[in-house]
Design a protein around this motif. Structure first.
Motif: not given
Length: 880
Positions: A575-580
């Motif tokens: 999720l954090l990869t997608d958010a970045y």
């Protein structure tokens, strides 16, 4: 006698010398079946000498002068009175005592040895003697001593002594140093082909491979093949294993019991073989002499079917007992867990703690090398050993379910779960049934998985565990959100005061967001997070699910703030990869995903590999590194259980990469297939995947402008109705780019007002292009310059270059400077570069920054490119 011409010529020359009164000793050596006996037979028939013959054997090894009696007793027994008197003339009379079967002749009785020698000398005085002894390795000591005595005195005798031996029983005896030794080699492939007489070389080659060129085994094999009319190369191995097993059994039968025990150990557990005793070394020596094993400290069977033959002679109980003993022996020696586990898998489950420990260690090793199938087998077995606490085993088993036999996992977990009391340990009970449901779902039975968790939630006493199981059921079996009725799962929204309530709130928040209920998703996500999640149940990560709901409701900064506070487990990193990426931090997203791929236990990670790989591919595409994106795409192992969102998300990234690489038709097809899946499963939220606008660009490039505008317009309507600001801006940008005239320009301007970060850069460049076409050159230059500079700051090379190109066409001059030079470095790249300039190695940098070595290498490669340098030593100057 094929391929024995040179040896026969030498023996014939020695026989000729012996007939002339110059005796000699020759030794023919080779394993059983190599042709020693056949050569001795040939000599007996062709030399024209009187033949005395004997053969050593293990049962007669303890009888003194047993071999000598075989040689010389027939001489006296067949002689008439006169001949007998002649033969016993002089010292030969002493031989009578040695040949008396009732006498026990001491090994060192010189008088007896002397008398026996003169008996042989008197016999050779009338006619040359050919003395043949086969299997001399098994001669008794007294007979071997007499042969050595004779060998030293043959110079003036018409005697040729030919000894056949298997190994090196008397290689160092001084009496035989001068003996001519002939080592018989296996038949070559050419010889086998000549014997077989086959035009089919493959058949002859298989015969040679199966027998190793051993003439006796070849003879048995060809006999069996002829009897059954088999002439195909593929059938040779099958007939060899059966025809030659008789030879193996015969050779084992003539050996002492200790040899059979060692053969069984070799067949079952060669890694547990002990060679530290005299008995063991003697047994190994005898097995090697018989041609069954190789020599040395680590013997192995010469023929692959020997182990099969040995095992066929053992009962099932004997085999299991041998495996159990081998496992315990290896455990006591502190051997590798995988070696021990190999034997444990062949035994019935036990109740010893060490067995569970070993199986779990072996499973972790298998996982570390990405062998999920082996790991699943080992974990299933460990669970059947009745471990005191199976929690870690259940976690490992969950990681293997996409690749391991789902039915076997389900059977094992059913047995394990049935033994857990839901009242005494509700958390363990919930964990077991959660993993069981995952296995059943991966096995293609989602409805059954739903029912399993529903029944488990009813049985468990703890309310929180019941709620966790309900949340897990929703996560597993309501992937088709088109038919999901939230109220049927929970009549009223719980307040989220307990971990179980928060788990249910979080999954409802995520599923609401996934199907486009944005208001509900945001409300439930915030409700979950406001209640605190620090000590929540580990079976379901409520905080991660709630953050995911915020991300897919276009609350990107809020989602990042939550995700950055959570432990970096796989779902969080995905999720954090997608958010970045959505925030325009491309380098940060790529580094995070690469680190997880390198540092995480890969098979535990691979359950969500499609999502993580998709994020990594997107980052590389936006940065313009298409080759690295292709390599990342190839890392994803597609397994049959992929469906719904996982596959759709992966197809989205695949489609974007294909279009960026010029394969527009292929990329568009992937995007449309992703959309078909998302619509069918009810995950039709543009914030999760804007498949319509992405596909619209491909469809437009392929010439179907009407369909392209219809797709983009449909996404604009969905995003506007849902209140998704970012998604609306993206869809407006695409719609504007493919809509001509003032209508398109209006859409592009609205998109700019809604977006920020990298998407704003894209929208500005699209707007600037449209403004230029409309004749508003000044406004076009302003938008293009701002968009290109913003794209550079985000690291989106292809987009920045496009902006610069459009700016030049509009008569502007790009300032640039964000793609190269020190200003182009991201915060992460600058930290790595500064540490490298201070002299730290890549491994030291990785340790200090708590990232993977591979991530450091990626950052440094980017640093060198941006700074225009090629070596670490140039950093000092380039970073000033």
């Amino acid at each position: 006698m094929l391929e024995r011409e040179a040896e026969l010529a030498e023996l014939s020359a020695l026989a000729e010398r012996a007939r002339a009164g110059r005796g000699a000793v020759a030794v023919i050596e080779g394993p059983p079946g190599i042709g020693r006996t056949a050569m001795l037979d040939h000599l007996a028939q062709t030399t024209g000498m009187r033949v005395l013959r004997a053969q050593g054997s293990l049962p007669e090894r303890e009888f003194g002068l047993g071999l000598v009696r075989q040689l010389l007793e027939p001489v006296l027994a067949t002689a008439d009175t006169r001949e007998r008197a002649r033969l016993l003339t002089g010292s030969a009379e002493l031989a009578l005592r040695a040949l008396d079967p009732r006498a026990v002749t001491p090994e060192g009785d010189f008088a007896a040895l002397h008398g026996l020698f003169w008996l042989l000398a008197n016999l050779a005085e009338r006619e040359p003697v050919l003395l043949l002894v086969d299997d001399v390795d098994w001669a008794d000591r007294a007979s071997l001593g007499w042969l050595a005595y004779v060998a030293r005195r043959l110079r003036e005798l018409a005697v040729l002594v030919v000894l056949g031996r298997r190994g090196g029983a008397f290689r160092d005896d001084p009496a035989f140093v001068a003996a001519r030794t002939l080592s018989l080699r296996p038949l070559s492939e050419t010889a086998v082909r000549d014997i077989v007489g086959e035009s089919d070389e493959a058949f002859a080659k298989e015969c040679h491979r199966a027998t190793g060129g051993n003439p006796q085994m070849l003879d048995r094999l060809l006999e069996s093949l002829a009897r059954h009319g088999a002439r195909e190369a593929d059938s040779v191995a099958w007939y060899a294993s059966r025809a030659l097993s008789e030879v193996i059994r015969y050779r084992l039968a003539e050996l002492p019991p200790r040899c059979l025990e060692m053969a069984r150990t070799l067949a079952i557990a060669s890694d547990a073989l002990e060679m530290d005793s005299v008995e063991a070394r003697q047994a190994a020596h005898l097995l090697a002499e018989s041609g069954l094993t190789t020599g040395g400290a680590a013997p192995r069977f010469v023929h692959e079917f020997t182990a099969e033959t040995v095992l066929a002679g053992m009962s099932a109980d004997e085999v299991e007992k041998a495996h159990a003993e081998a496992a315990k022996h290896l455990y006591d020696k502190d051997s590798e867990a995988e070696k021990i586990a190999k034997h444990l898998l062949e035994t019935a489950p036990g109740d010893e703690v060490w067995r569970v420990i070993v199986l779990a260690q072996a499973a972790r090793t298998a996982l570390s090398r990405e062998d999920a199938v082996k790991a699943g087998e080992l974990v299933c077995r460990a669970l059947r050993e009745h471990p005191a606490d199976p929690r870690d085993l259940l976690d490992m088993l969950a990681a293997t379910t996409p690749w391991f036999d789902a039915r076997r996992v389900a059977d094992t977990l059913t047995e394990v779960a049935a033994g857990i009391d839901p009242h005494q340990d509700p958390e363990l009970y919930a964990q077991a049934y959660s993993v069981l449901a995952q296995a059943v779902s991966h096995g293609g039975r989602p409805v059954e998985a739903h029912e399993i968790l529903e029944r488990a939630a009813i049985r468990v006493r703890g309310r929180d565990c019941a709620l966790v199981l309900t949340a897990q059921r929703l996560a597993l079996s309501t992937a088709n959100l088109a038919t999901w009725n939230p109220r049927a799962d929970w009549e009223t929204v719980p307040m989220g005061d307990t971990p179980g309530e928060r788990a249910l709130l979080a999954i409802r928040a995520f599923l609401s967001a996934a199907r486009g209920d944005i208001g509900e998703g945001v409300h439930l996500a915030n409700l979950t997070l406001d209640r605190g999640v620090a000590s929540d149940h580990t079976i379901f990560p409520a905080a991660t699910a709630a953050a995911g709901a915020l991300l897919y409701c276009d609350r990107v900064p809020e989602a990042i703030r939550v995700l950055e506070t959570l432990p970096r487990g796989l779902p969080t990193v995905v999720l954090l990869t997608d958010a970045y990426l959505r925030h325009g931090e491309l380098a940060k997203a790529a580094a995070l995903a690469e680190s997880m791929l390198e540092l995480a236990p890969t098979p535990l990670l691979r359950r969500n590999d499609p999502l993580l790989i998709a994020g990594l591919v997107d980052a590389y595409v936006l940065c313009g590194d298409y080759d690295r994106a292709e390599r990342a795409l190839a890392r994803y192992p597609m397994y049959d259980g992929d469906h719904g969102w996982n596959r759709a998300r992966f197809l989205l990234s695949q489609g974007k990469l294909r279009i960026a690489g010029g394969r527009v038709a292929e990329g568009t097809a992937a995007l449309l297939e992703a959309g078909r899946r998302m619509v069918a499963w009810g995950w039709d939220n543009p914030a999760m995947g804007n498949w319509r606008s992405l596909a619209a660009t491909g469809v437009y490039a392929l010439g179907d402008h009407a369909r392209a505008r219809a797709l983009a317009g449909e996404e604009v309507e969905i995003a506007r109705a849902s209140g998704l600001r970012r998604s609306l801006g993206v869809s407006l940008r695409v719609a504007g780019a493919i809509t001509p005239g003032a209508a398109g320009l209006k859409l592009a301007r609205e998109a700019v007002d809604l977006l920020e970060g990298l998407e704003l850069a894209h929208a500005l460049i699209d707007l600037g292009t449209a403004e230029h076409m409309a004749g508003a050159v000044s406004r076009a230059r302003t938008a293009l310059r701002q968009g290109a500079e913003l794209a550079e700051r985000c690291g989106a090379g292809p987009l920045a270059r496009r902006g610069h190109a459009e700016l030049r066409r509009a008569g502007g001059r790009p300032r640039g400077g964000y793609l190269t030079g020190a200003r182009a470095l991201t915060a992460s790249e600058r930290r790595v570069a500064l540490l490298a300039r201070q002299g730290h190695t890549n491994r030291q940098i990785a340790g200090r920054l708590q990232v993977a070595v591979r991530t450091v290498e990626i950052h440094l490669t980017s640093v060198y490119r941006k700074l225009g340098i090629t070596a670490r030593t140039d950093l000092a100057t380039a970073l000033r």
